[in-house]
Structures are given as structure tokens and as C-alpha cells.
Design an enzyme around this catalytic site. Sequence first.
Site, PDB file in Angstrom:
ATOM      1  N   LYS A  63       0.818  -1.215   0.000  1.00 16.53           N
ATOM      2  CA  LYS A  63       0.000   0.000   0.000  1.00 16.53           C
ATOM      3  C   LYS A  63       0.854   1.268   0.000  1.00 16.53           C
ATOM      4  CE  LYS A  63      -3.557  -2.712   0.004  1.00 16.53           C
ATOM      5  NZ  LYS A  63      -2.971  -4.011   0.344  1.00 16.53           N
ATOM      6  N   TYR A 117     -11.688 -15.304   3.237  1.00 17.02           N
ATOM      7  CA  TYR A 117     -10.731 -14.246   3.566  1.00 17.02           C
ATOM      8  C   TYR A 117     -10.261 -14.355   5.018  1.00 17.02           C
ATOM      9  CZ  TYR A 117      -8.816  -9.584   4.350  1.00 17.02           C
ATOM     10  OH  TYR A 117      -7.991  -8.539   4.677  1.00 17.02           O
ATOM     11  N   TYR A 131      -2.480 -12.831   3.186  1.00 18.10           N
ATOM     12  CA  TYR A 131      -2.207 -12.593   1.760  1.00 18.10           C
ATOM     13  C   TYR A 131      -1.003 -13.388   1.243  1.00 18.10           C
ATOM     14  CZ  TYR A 131      -5.314  -8.573   2.367  1.00 18.10           C
ATOM     15  OH  TYR A 131      -6.397  -7.761   2.641  1.00 18.10           O
TER      16      TYR A 131
HETATM   17  C1  PLP Z   1      -3.683  -5.298   0.114  1.00 18.05           C
HETATM   18  C2  PLP Z   1      -2.723  -6.425   0.123  1.00 18.05           C
HETATM   19  C3  PLP Z   1      -2.588  -7.284  -0.986  1.00 18.05           C
HETATM   20  C4  PLP Z   1      -3.460  -7.210  -2.201  1.00 18.05           C
HETATM   21  O1  PLP Z   1      -3.210  -6.132  -3.034  1.00 18.05           O
HETATM   22  P1  PLP Z   1      -4.416  -5.566  -3.944  1.00 18.05           P
HETATM   23  O2  PLP Z   1      -3.827  -4.464  -4.679  1.00 18.05           O
HETATM   24  O3  PLP Z   1      -5.470  -5.168  -2.963  1.00 18.05           O
HETATM   25  O4  PLP Z   1      -4.920  -6.666  -4.805  1.00 18.05           O
HETATM   26  C5  PLP Z   1      -1.630  -8.277  -0.935  1.00 18.05           C
HETATM   27  N1  PLP Z   1      -0.855  -8.440   0.150  1.00 18.05           N
HETATM   28  C6  PLP Z   1      -0.961  -7.661   1.234  1.00 18.05           C
HETATM   29  C7  PLP Z   1      -0.093  -7.933   2.399  1.00 18.05           C
HETATM   30  C8  PLP Z   1      -1.904  -6.628   1.262  1.00 18.05           C
HETATM   31  O5  PLP Z   1      -2.012  -5.861   2.354  1.00 18.05           O
END
Ligand code: PLP
Length: 328
Positions: A49, A260, A286
Amino acid sequence: MRLDRFSQRSLGFWPTPLVALERLSDHFGSARLYMKRDDQSGLALGGNKSRKLEYLVGEALSQGCDSLVTAGAMQSNHCRQTAAAAAVARMECHLLVGGTAPEVWEGNLLLDRIFGARIQWRGEHRRGEDLEHFAASLRSGGHRPYVVPYGGSNAVGALGFVRAAEELSLQASNLGVEFTHLVFASSSGGTQAGLVVGSLGVGARHELIGIRIDKEECGPVPFRSRVLDLAREVAELVAVEDRIEAEHIRLDESRAGAGYGVVGDAEREAISLVARLEGILLDPVYTGRAMAGLIEMLRAGYFRPQDRVLFWHTGGSPAIFAYAAELT
Ligand SMILES: *Cc1c(COP(=O)(O)O)cnc(C)c1O
């Protein structure tokens, strides 16, 4: 590609490291594996991010906004990084968080509070359903909020990953490696859309493989089409001429397991293997899931020995501390 005309507020440390995963590669004895360490991107314990927020905060500042408003799950990395970005940019931060206030504030949620964000609990609404309404109420109180979309995934946020593709292309050529595949977690789609456009823009030939993290759709449009639409919008913004087609959006949608944030054996195995062989932390939501997808592809013989596969570490490690029970 035209990136220079967009406002940008510097928030991270670039380029993030690109490392070879020697032990993990030897363990599977197939393609050589590499990792792009966006977990080391610098803002508030790092993560993908940071890249999106540089452009989103840039736009917020150019519009004279005084606060950032965004939304996410209780352990949202996006909320944590937005809270930190607001702090450095001298803005207030309002977070609309799914669920209800827990007794113990841990992981990302603890950090949101340390960064001074104001938290509103939104029950089932963890994906920004109430953002516009909440921003309107701030406006009527005389404030100038900037709405950062769920996951930072609009075309402006995705510019961060167009730039990331440029960054990688330079690093790869310095290293003398031509990647054949990029594997990464895909959830709100901005990472994937930006990488698709950026890769076309720099003429990279790698195959991009998003591992989808979520199970449910968010709204009537399927995720795959949303990523396609977003990529087309981004391509137009940065004047990438190539036509973006459905086959550019490669998504493995078979990994979401029980949904999720629900950690299963595959995520536990991936986290422990990468920790013990490489000394690198993945996260339970993730990157653990995305690495589990890569591991299954390696075991299934998807790659050839001469392939060069890059795993994009998108961050998330602060959530580890909130998942202690599932990880031990
Ligand atoms: C937000 C996030 C993602 C996914 O990225 P997107 O752009 O939302 O698809 C992957 N890994 C982590 C650790 C995240 O915080």
C-alpha cells in the site's frame, strides 16, 4: 508511459530489495525463485500500500484535503499504512473498520491506534460500503476529506504499481535476469492492474499470475472483470497504447479455502517453509496464501528448470501477531 504528470508524496524506500531465494529454489529443485521485498517498503512496517498511497496522498494534497478516509478489515494492512501516511502528510485519518471493537487491540489494529487514526466500527461493512456517506458528513462539518478507496485500488492508486513494474525492469536488467513469471496475492486488484499495465509499458515478457485471496465477490461485477476494467483505465491514464485483453488478467481463483483471513494448512506450511529456509516472514492472510499457491504450482511441475519466477512479497507481517492461535 507517462507517470511524471501525477502528484506524488514520497512515503517509502525505493527500490525495494530484489533477492534470490536459493534455499527455497533448491528445496523444490525446479525453477529458480526470487522475491521482490515490498514488505521492506519502509512505511509503517512496509507493504504494497505504500506504493499506491504515494499517488493517492499526492492527489489528496494537490486538492487541499485535510483528512484521509478509508476502510478495511480489522487486520487491514491498508488501514495501517494509510494511518501512517496521514500522519506524515499532516492529515487526519478516519478508518471505517469491519467488525466490532475487540477487547485486546493487536497487530495492525494496534498500530492504527498508535498512528493516531480515528476508528469507527462498521460490522459487516469492511469493504468501504459507507465511505462516501461518511465523507459527506465530514464535508458538511466543514472538513475536506479525501476518500481512499478500499485497498487503495482505483486508477490513481494503481499508478504505484505501474511505477513498480518500471522499478523491477531496471533491477532485473542490472541483475541480468529475465523473469518468466511474477506471482503475487490479488485482493482489491490495484496491484495486479498496475503490474499488467506497467509490464506492457516496459515491454516485459513475464507472465503475471495473481493468486486471488478472497472468496466472495464484492458487488455485481466479478473480480476478474473489475481488474480488467481498472487496468484499461490505468492504461489510458499513463498512455500505454497496448489494448488490454481478458487474457492479460491471469488469476488463480482456487486458493481462497474457507475464505478471507481463514488460515489453513496450506498457509501454515508456506509461512513455516519460507521462514525456516529463507528467514523471511510472510503473512497469514495474503502472502502466505499466495506462496501456498506458488508451492502447489512448483509441486505440480508448472515451471521448467530454466524459468525465473519472482514472488512479489506484498507485506502484511504485522498481522502475524494477531493470528498467534492459528499459527502455533
Ligand atoms: C492489500 C494487500 C494485498 C493485495 O493487493 P491488492 O492491490 O489489494 O490486490 C496483498 N498483500 C498484502 C499484504 C496486502 O495488504
